[in-house]
Scaffold this motif. Structure first.
Motif, PDB file in Angstrom:
ATOM      1  N   GLY A 159       7.011 -12.647   3.108  1.00  0.00           N
ATOM      2  CA  GLY A 159       8.403 -12.301   3.342  1.00  0.00           C
ATOM      3  C   GLY A 159       8.923 -11.167   2.479  1.00  0.00           C
ATOM      4  O   GLY A 159      10.043 -10.689   2.697  1.00  0.00           O
ATOM      5  N   PHE A 160       8.137 -10.721   1.511  1.00  0.00           N
ATOM      6  CA  PHE A 160       8.577  -9.637   0.638  1.00  0.00           C
ATOM      7  C   PHE A 160       8.328  -8.281   1.283  1.00  0.00           C
ATOM      8  O   PHE A 160       7.421  -8.111   2.102  1.00  0.00           O
ATOM      9  N   THR A 161       9.149  -7.322   0.890  1.00  0.00           N
ATOM     10  CA  THR A 161       8.966  -5.939   1.301  1.00  0.00           C
ATOM     11  C   THR A 161       8.112  -5.228   0.259  1.00  0.00           C
ATOM     12  O   THR A 161       8.311  -5.399  -0.943  1.00  0.00           O
ATOM     13  N   TYR A 162       7.175  -4.433   0.737  1.00  0.00           N
ATOM     14  CA  TYR A 162       6.315  -3.626  -0.128  1.00  0.00           C
ATOM     15  C   TYR A 162       6.552  -2.166   0.215  1.00  0.00           C
ATOM     16  O   TYR A 162       6.749  -1.826   1.386  1.00  0.00           O
ATOM     17  N   VAL A 174       9.037  -5.522  -3.653  1.00  0.00           N
ATOM     18  CA  VAL A 174      10.478  -5.429  -3.889  1.00  0.00           C
ATOM     19  C   VAL A 174      11.137  -6.791  -3.731  1.00  0.00           C
ATOM     20  O   VAL A 174      11.038  -7.434  -2.680  1.00  0.00           O
ATOM     21  N   HIS A 175      11.812  -7.218  -4.781  1.00  0.00           N
ATOM     22  CA  HIS A 175      12.607  -8.444  -4.760  1.00  0.00           C
ATOM     23  C   HIS A 175      14.080  -8.048  -4.594  1.00  0.00           C
ATOM     24  O   HIS A 175      14.538  -7.067  -5.172  1.00  0.00           O
ATOM     25  N   ASN A 176      14.812  -8.804  -3.801  1.00  0.00           N
ATOM     26  CA  ASN A 176      16.231  -8.512  -3.545  1.00  0.00           C
ATOM     27  C   ASN A 176      16.406  -7.106  -2.973  1.00  0.00           C
ATOM     28  O   ASN A 176      17.250  -6.330  -3.424  1.00  0.00           O
ATOM     29  N   VAL A 177      15.599  -6.781  -1.981  1.00  0.00           N
ATOM     30  CA  VAL A 177      15.631  -5.432  -1.426  1.00  0.00           C
ATOM     31  C   VAL A 177      17.023  -5.091  -0.900  1.00  0.00           C
ATOM     32  O   VAL A 177      17.682  -5.896  -0.248  1.00  0.00           O
ATOM     33  N   GLY A 178      17.486  -3.901  -1.245  1.00  0.00           N
ATOM     34  CA  GLY A 178      18.783  -3.423  -0.793  1.00  0.00           C
ATOM     35  C   GLY A 178      19.965  -3.929  -1.588  1.00  0.00           C
ATOM     36  O   GLY A 178      21.111  -3.599  -1.262  1.00  0.00           O
ATOM     37  N   GLU A 179      19.712  -4.710  -2.647  1.00  0.00           N
ATOM     38  CA  GLU A 179      20.805  -5.273  -3.447  1.00  0.00           C
ATOM     39  C   GLU A 179      21.169  -4.387  -4.638  1.00  0.00           C
ATOM     40  O   GLU A 179      21.733  -4.858  -5.619  1.00  0.00           O
ATOM     41  N   LYS A 180      20.782  -3.143  -4.569  1.00  0.00           N
ATOM     42  CA  LYS A 180      21.105  -2.132  -5.579  1.00  0.00           C
ATOM     43  C   LYS A 180      20.702  -2.579  -6.982  1.00  0.00           C
ATOM     44  O   LYS A 180      19.528  -2.816  -7.226  1.00  0.00           O
ATOM     45  N   SER A 182      20.680  -5.260  -8.447  1.00  0.00           N
ATOM     46  CA  SER A 182      19.962  -6.541  -8.492  1.00  0.00           C
ATOM     47  C   SER A 182      18.541  -6.421  -7.941  1.00  0.00           C
ATOM     48  O   SER A 182      17.774  -7.380  -8.004  1.00  0.00           O
ATOM     49  N   GLU A 183      18.209  -5.266  -7.404  1.00  0.00           N
ATOM     50  CA  GLU A 183      16.880  -5.073  -6.828  1.00  0.00           C
ATOM     51  C   GLU A 183      15.838  -4.963  -7.941  1.00  0.00           C
ATOM     52  O   GLU A 183      16.038  -4.275  -8.937  1.00  0.00           O
ATOM     53  N   VAL A 184      14.723  -5.653  -7.754  1.00  0.00           N
ATOM     54  CA  VAL A 184      13.620  -5.634  -8.724  1.00  0.00           C
ATOM     55  C   VAL A 184      12.384  -5.088  -8.020  1.00  0.00           C
ATOM     56  O   VAL A 184      12.003  -5.578  -6.952  1.00  0.00           O
ATOM     57  N   ARG A 185      11.774  -4.087  -8.621  1.00  0.00           N
ATOM     58  CA  ARG A 185      10.575  -3.476  -8.052  1.00  0.00           C
ATOM     59  C   ARG A 185       9.392  -3.748  -8.976  1.00  0.00           C
ATOM     60  O   ARG A 185       9.321  -3.223 -10.085  1.00  0.00           O
ATOM     61  N   GLU A 186       8.491  -4.573  -8.487  1.00  0.00           N
ATOM     62  CA  GLU A 186       7.306  -4.948  -9.254  1.00  0.00           C
ATOM     63  C   GLU A 186       6.143  -4.057  -8.821  1.00  0.00           C
ATOM     64  O   GLU A 186       5.681  -4.128  -7.679  1.00  0.00           O
ATOM     65  N   ARG A 187       5.670  -3.227  -9.716  1.00  0.00           N
ATOM     66  CA  ARG A 187       4.602  -2.290  -9.387  1.00  0.00           C
ATOM     67  C   ARG A 187       3.260  -3.013  -9.415  1.00  0.00           C
ATOM     68  O   ARG A 187       2.857  -3.555 -10.444  1.00  0.00           O
ATOM     69  N   ILE A 188       2.571  -2.997  -8.256  1.00  0.00           N
ATOM     70  CA  ILE A 188       1.326  -3.756  -8.134  1.00  0.00           C
ATOM     71  C   ILE A 188       0.121  -2.859  -7.848  1.00  0.00           C
ATOM     72  O   ILE A 188      -1.010  -3.344  -7.818  1.00  0.00           O
ATOM     73  N   ALA A 189       0.358  -1.575  -7.650  1.00  0.00           N
ATOM     74  CA  ALA A 189      -0.750  -0.642  -7.416  1.00  0.00           C
ATOM     75  C   ALA A 189      -0.254   0.772  -7.651  1.00  0.00           C
ATOM     76  O   ALA A 189       0.954   1.040  -7.632  1.00  0.00           O
ATOM     77  N   GLN A 190      -1.207   1.671  -7.860  1.00  0.00           N
ATOM     78  CA  GLN A 190      -0.884   3.089  -8.001  1.00  0.00           C
ATOM     79  C   GLN A 190      -2.040   3.922  -7.476  1.00  0.00           C
ATOM     80  O   GLN A 190      -3.208   3.549  -7.619  1.00  0.00           O
ATOM     81  N   VAL A 191      -1.699   5.046  -6.875  1.00  0.00           N
ATOM     82  CA  VAL A 191      -2.692   6.007  -6.398  1.00  0.00           C
ATOM     83  C   VAL A 191      -2.670   7.235  -7.299  1.00  0.00           C
ATOM     84  O   VAL A 191      -1.601   7.751  -7.634  1.00  0.00           O
TER      85      VAL A 191
END
Length: 248
Positions: A159-162, A174-180, A182-191
């Motif tokens: 159910g989460f947005t990536y 992304v947790h709480n997507v669109g909640e400005k 309150s939005e939490v972005r958990e970085r899980i990968a990098q290129v």
């Protein structure tokens, strides 16, 4: 001939129009989300490289063994996955796994995933041994912009947005997507780009199946990170600067 070459005269103006439409939203969406950085431990690293002599038609994926082999093994048979481009569609690839071969009715290799990069990108997971069965199926990749960056976004079965970012080339859960704020972005990968030859992927496989991380990263490599307008790179790719060489 790839269909993108045929459609290019029509699609290039549409790509520019879409980039212009993004601009007002970018100016109206200023906020500072909370960022959780990608940890240094328990992160796998893979390198995706063009196969010699194939142009951009085949990419091989190798384990770098935590960076000790930054370009992968010297033995081509040690590849973990490979992507084969469609003859008809420039942004369409099928993904094969070295651990699942010869399973077709006549002993041919069958794909574990299929990707389509472009204005309507998607990843189809067919088989991913390390992923829950619920993750198999289509994952549609959308476009989004805000004042911070531009993104390629998809949803998983949890159910989460990536989202893949343009700046830094992070994959964020992304947790709480669109909640400005309150939005939490958990970085899980990098290129990390490897020039025109491919890229290196660092990924926390406890957060996302590696097949999905690799497939979605290849979509962004083809259509997101190779253009100056952050959308439609398959039609409006960044052109290398031509600098006349001279001896000092």
């Amino acid at each position: 001939m790839p269909i993108e070459l045929i459609l290019s005269p029509v699609m290039r103006p549409l790509v520019m129009a879409k980039a212009v439409l993004f601009h007002p939203h970018r100016r109206a969406s200023r906020y500072v989300p909370h960022i959780i950085e990608l940890p240094e431990e328990n992160v796998s690293e893979y390198v995706l490289l063009k196969r010699f002599g194939s142009g951009s038609k085949i990419f091989d994926v190798y384990d770098t063994e935590n960076g000790s082999l930054p370009l992968g093994s010297n033995d081509p048979s040690k590849k973990l996955f490979w992507f084969v481009r469609s003859r008809a569609v420039k942004g369409a690839y099928k993904m094969y796994s070295s651990s699942i071969t010869g399973t077709g009715p006549e002993g041919e290799d069958e794909p574990v995933a299929a990707i389509r990069a472009g204005l309507r990108s998607n990843v189809l997971l067919i088989r991913a041994p390390g992923a829950p069965a619920a993750e198999l199926g289509w994952h549609i990749i959308g476009h989004r912009v805000d004042a911070n960056d531009s993104y390629r976004m998809f949803t998983m079965a949890d159910g989460f947005t990536y989202q893949w970012t343009s700046k830094g080339k992070w994959l964020e859960k992304v947790h709480n997507v669109g909640e400005k704020e309150s939005e939490v972005r958990e970085r899980i990968a990098q290129v990390i780009p490897n020039g025109v030859n491919g890229f290196t992927l660092r990924v926390d496989e406890t957060k996302i199946p590696r097949e999905m991380a690799l497939g979605s990263a290849l979509c962004s490599h083809i259509d997101q990170w190779n253009t100056n307008i952050e959308v439609g790179g398959i039609y409006y790719a960044r052109q290398p600067q031509q600098v006349r060489w001279k001896r000092d």
